[in-house]
Motif scaffolding. Structure first.
Motif, PDB file in Angstrom:
ATOM      1  N   ARG A 164     -18.866 -44.242 -29.923  1.00 35.22           N
ATOM      2  CA  ARG A 164     -18.854 -43.584 -31.230  1.00 35.22           C
ATOM      3  C   ARG A 164     -18.791 -44.590 -32.369  1.00 35.22           C
ATOM      4  N   ARG A 165     -17.918 -45.566 -32.264  1.00 35.96           N
ATOM      5  CA  ARG A 165     -17.757 -46.558 -33.326  1.00 35.96           C
ATOM      6  C   ARG A 165     -19.012 -47.402 -33.514  1.00 35.96           C
ATOM      7  N   LEU A 166     -19.745 -47.645 -32.438  1.00 37.97           N
ATOM      8  CA  LEU A 166     -20.932 -48.494 -32.525  1.00 37.97           C
ATOM      9  C   LEU A 166     -22.228 -47.681 -32.572  1.00 37.97           C
ATOM     10  N   HIS A 167     -22.108 -46.385 -32.793  1.00 35.38           N
ATOM     11  CA  HIS A 167     -23.304 -45.560 -32.918  1.00 35.38           C
ATOM     12  C   HIS A 167     -24.138 -46.033 -34.116  1.00 35.38           C
ATOM     13  N   GLU A 188     -15.501 -51.955 -48.781  1.00 35.77           N
ATOM     14  CA  GLU A 188     -15.431 -51.287 -47.484  1.00 35.77           C
ATOM     15  C   GLU A 188     -14.501 -51.993 -46.506  1.00 35.77           C
ATOM     16  N   VAL A 189     -13.961 -53.147 -46.912  1.00 32.85           N
ATOM     17  CA  VAL A 189     -13.162 -53.957 -45.989  1.00 32.85           C
ATOM     18  C   VAL A 189     -11.701 -53.946 -46.417  1.00 32.85           C
ATOM     19  N   THR A 190     -10.818 -53.654 -45.464  1.00 35.34           N
ATOM     20  CA  THR A 190      -9.382 -53.732 -45.699  1.00 35.34           C
ATOM     21  C   THR A 190      -8.813 -54.797 -44.773  1.00 35.34           C
ATOM     22  N   LYS A 225     -16.632 -62.743 -32.727  1.00 28.23           N
ATOM     23  CA  LYS A 225     -17.370 -61.493 -32.872  1.00 28.23           C
ATOM     24  C   LYS A 225     -16.714 -60.621 -33.945  1.00 28.23           C
ATOM     25  N   ILE A 226     -16.848 -61.047 -35.186  1.00 30.52           N
ATOM     26  CA  ILE A 226     -16.185 -60.358 -36.288  1.00 30.52           C
ATOM     27  C   ILE A 226     -16.856 -59.031 -36.610  1.00 30.52           C
ATOM     28  N   LEU A 227     -18.163 -58.886 -36.375  1.00 33.89           N
ATOM     29  CA  LEU A 227     -18.819 -57.609 -36.642  1.00 33.89           C
ATOM     30  C   LEU A 227     -18.228 -56.510 -35.767  1.00 33.89           C
ATOM     31  N   VAL A 239     -15.204 -51.527 -35.331  1.00 39.53           N
ATOM     32  CA  VAL A 239     -14.241 -50.718 -34.591  1.00 39.53           C
ATOM     33  C   VAL A 239     -13.029 -50.360 -35.444  1.00 39.53           C
ATOM     34  N   ARG A 240     -12.504 -51.321 -36.208  1.00 36.93           N
ATOM     35  CA  ARG A 240     -11.259 -51.078 -36.938  1.00 36.93           C
ATOM     36  C   ARG A 240     -11.473 -50.484 -38.325  1.00 36.93           C
ATOM     37  N   SER A 241     -12.553 -50.829 -39.009  1.00 34.46           N
ATOM     38  CA  SER A 241     -12.746 -50.315 -40.373  1.00 34.46           C
ATOM     39  C   SER A 241     -14.222 -50.081 -40.661  1.00 34.46           C
ATOM     40  N   ARG A 242     -14.883 -49.367 -39.771  1.00 36.23           N
ATOM     41  CA  ARG A 242     -16.320 -49.144 -39.906  1.00 36.23           C
ATOM     42  C   ARG A 242     -16.636 -48.311 -41.146  1.00 36.23           C
ATOM     43  N   PRO A 243     -17.545 -48.773 -41.994  1.00 29.62           N
ATOM     44  CA  PRO A 243     -18.018 -47.930 -43.099  1.00 29.62           C
ATOM     45  C   PRO A 243     -18.755 -46.708 -42.552  1.00 29.62           C
ATOM     46  N   GLN A 244     -18.730 -45.614 -43.311  1.00 35.09           N
ATOM     47  CA  GLN A 244     -19.389 -44.389 -42.851  1.00 35.09           C
ATOM     48  C   GLN A 244     -20.899 -44.559 -42.760  1.00 35.09           C
ATOM     49  N   ALA A 245     -21.481 -45.256 -43.749  1.00 40.87           N
ATOM     50  CA  ALA A 245     -22.937 -45.428 -43.769  1.00 40.87           C
ATOM     51  C   ALA A 245     -23.303 -46.828 -43.289  1.00 40.87           C
ATOM     52  N   VAL A 246     -24.080 -46.885 -42.197  1.00 42.27           N
ATOM     53  CA  VAL A 246     -24.493 -48.161 -41.607  1.00 42.27           C
ATOM     54  C   VAL A 246     -26.004 -48.135 -41.411  1.00 42.27           C
TER      55      VAL A 246
END
Length: 409
Positions: free
Chosen positions: A190-193, A209-211, A221-223, A228-235
Motif C-alpha cells: 500500500r505504501r509503495l503503490h 511534505e517532509v516531517t 535507501k532514503i526514498l 513508508v513513514r511520511s508518504r505524500p498523498q500525491a506521487v
C-alpha cells in the motif's frame, strides 16, 4: 557535529542560499521565508566522491536554467578531500553551494539526506547521488512535473517506459537491485503503490511534505524511508536512465546490504501489531534451542524438572538475542545491556510460573477442558509477555524531571 561552509554563486535569488530555521514541516516557518514556487535545493550526500563532485557541479550548471532558482547542499561524510574539492569548485557555479561535513555519520547516507533537507531553503528538494549516475539534466523536469501535477513526491524511475538501469555494473548488481525492489514492494504494497522504483535515490519532494521527526534513516535507501513513514498523498514518476559512475568505486557492500535488511525490518515492525507478530515468531523459534538443551540435559542423566528449568534459559537467551538484533535494535540505547538482560529474563521466566496457576484457574473455576485452557493461557501469557517486554525492557525511562513536575502539580 557538522561543519558548514557556504560559497554563494554569482546568480540566483540570495534567499535560495539561506537556510530556513526550524524543522521540516514546522508550521512556524512563515511563507515569507520560503522562496518562490519552483525554487529547488539539490541535496547530495557524499562519501569519498572527490573524483566526481567537480564534474557533478559542472553538469548542474549546464542543466539547470537560470529561471529556476537553485542551491546545492552537499552533506559530506568523507574521509578524503571531497569537502575541499567542493569548496574549490563552488566559486565557478552560478548558484550557492553549501558543504555540511559530519564528524559522526549517523544514519549513513540516509541520515545525510535528512540533514540536508533540514538545511534546505527552497520549497522543492531534489535528492541525488554524488557519483554522476543520476543525470542533473532531469532536475528541471522533476520539479516541473511536480508543479504541473500537484504531486508532493516525484520519483525518477528506472522501471517505467523510457527508463533504464544500464549503469548498474554486472548481472549480480542487477539481480540484487531487482530482488530488493521486489522485496520492498511485497512488504509495503500500500505504501509503495504507484512507486515502481522504491530503491531509487533520485527524486524531488516538496519541503512541506517532509516531517523530520518521523524519519529514522538507516543506510542509503532514503526514498523507502520517506515513502513508508511520511508518504505524500500525491506521487508521480518520470523515467530516467541510470548512468555509469564517472569516477571511484560503488559504495554498495555486503555491510550496506545488511543495513538495508535491518532497515526493512525496522520499517515493517513499526506498528504494534506487526511487532507482536514478529515477537511471536521469534518466541516460536526459541523452542529449537529449548528442546535441544532439554534433550542433552536429560540424556546426561539430569532429572526432567531441573532440566526443563535449565533448558528454558537457553530459549530465553536465544529469544533475547534475536529481539535485540531484529525487533528492538533501535531501542537498545534506552537501557544498559545488563539491565535489559535481567529484566527480560525475569519476564520470560515469570511467564513460565504464571502459566500453570492460570491453567488451573481456567479449569477449576471456569470449567474449561485442559487443552483449550492451556491454549488460552498461552495466548494470555504471550500478550502479557509482549507488553511487559516492550514496556519494561525497551521503552525509554521516564525522566525524573517529568515525574517531579507531575508531583508538584
Amino acid at each position: 557535529m557538522s561543519h558548514e561552509s557556504t560559497v554563494p554563486g554569482e546568480l540566483g535569488d540570495p534567499a535560495v542560499g539561506a537556510s530556513v530555521p526550524g524543522e521540516l514541516g514546522d508550521p512556524a516557518v512563515g511563507a515569507s521565508e520560503v522562496p518562490e514556487p519552483g525554487a529547488v535545493t539539490i541535496v547530495v550526500p557524499t562519501f569519498n566522491e572527490s573524483g566526481n563532485v567537480r564534474r557533478l557541479l559542472c553538469l548542474v550548471t549546464e542543466s539547470v536554467p537560470a529561471r529556476l532558482p537553485c542551491e546545492v547542499v552537499f552533506v559530506d561524510d568523507s574521509t578524503d578531500d571531497t569537502p575541499d574539492v567542493i569548496r574549490a569548485a563552488a566559486p565557478d557555479c552560478p548558484f550557492p553551494v553549501t558543504v555540511l561535513h559530519r564528524d559522526e555519520p549517523s544514519g549513513g547516507l540516509g541520515g545525510a539526506v535528512v540533514e540536508g533537507m533540514r538545511a534546505a531553503g527552497s520549497d522543492w528538494i531534489v535528492v541525488m547521488d554524488g557519483d554522476c549516475q543520476h543525470p542533473p539534466s532531469l532536475v528541471p523536469e522533476l520539479v516541473a512535473t511536480g508543479e504541473r501535477t500537484g504531486a508532493g513526491l516525484v520519483v525518477a524511475s528506472r522501471y517505467v517506459k523510457g527508463g533504464s538501469r544500464a549503469g548498474l555494473a554486472g548481472s549480480y548488481r542487477i539481480a540484487v537491485s531487482r530482488a530488493a525492489t521486489w522485496l520492498t514492494k511485497a512488504l509495503f504494497p500500500r505504501r509503495l503503490h504507484g512507486i515502481s522504483d522504491p530503491m531509487s535515490g533520485f527524486f524531488a519532494i516538496r519541503r512541506s511534505e517532509v516531517t523530520a521527526d518521523v524519519l529514522k534513516p538507516l543506510g542509503y535507501k532514503i526514498l523507502l524511508e520517506l515513502a513508508v513513514r511520511s508518504r505524500p498523498q500525491a506521487v508521480t514518476e518520470v523515467p530516467f536512465v541510470f548512468e555509469e559512475r564517472f569516477a571511484g568505486e560503488s559504495k554498495s557492500t555486503a555491510q550496506e546490504g545488511m543495513r538495508f535488511l535491518r532497515h526493512l525490518a525496522g520499517l515493517r515492525t513499526a506498528s504494534p501489531l506487526a511487532r507482536m507478530v514478529v515477537f511471536g515468531l521469534i518466541g516460536l523459534s526459541g523452542f529449537v534451542p529449548n528442546l535441544a538443551a532439554l534433550w542433552a540435559l536429560t540424556e546426561a542423566g539430569l532429572h526432567y524438572l531441573p532440566a526443563e528449568i535449565a533448558a528454558n534459559q537457553f530459549g530465553v537467551a536465544w529469544n533475547f538475542l534475536l529481539l535485540e538484533r531484529l525487533l528492538f535494535r533501535d531501542r537498545r540505547r534506552h537501557r544498559h545491556w545488563a539491565d535489559r538482560t535481567v529484566r527480560f529474563a525475569l519476564i520470560a521466566n515469570a511467564d513460565l510460573v504464571l502459566r500453570i496457576p492460570l491453567i488451573a484457574l481456567l479449569v477449576g473455576q471456569f470449567g474449561l477442558a485442559v487443552l483449550p485452557a492451556t491454549a488460552l493461557a498461552l495466548v494470555i501469557t504471550f500478550v502479557l509477555r509482549f507488553a511487559g517486554t516492550e514496556a519494561l525492557v525497551y521503552l525509554p525511562r521516564r525522566r525524573r524531571t517529568a515525574r517531579t513536575a507531575r508531583s508538584e502539580a
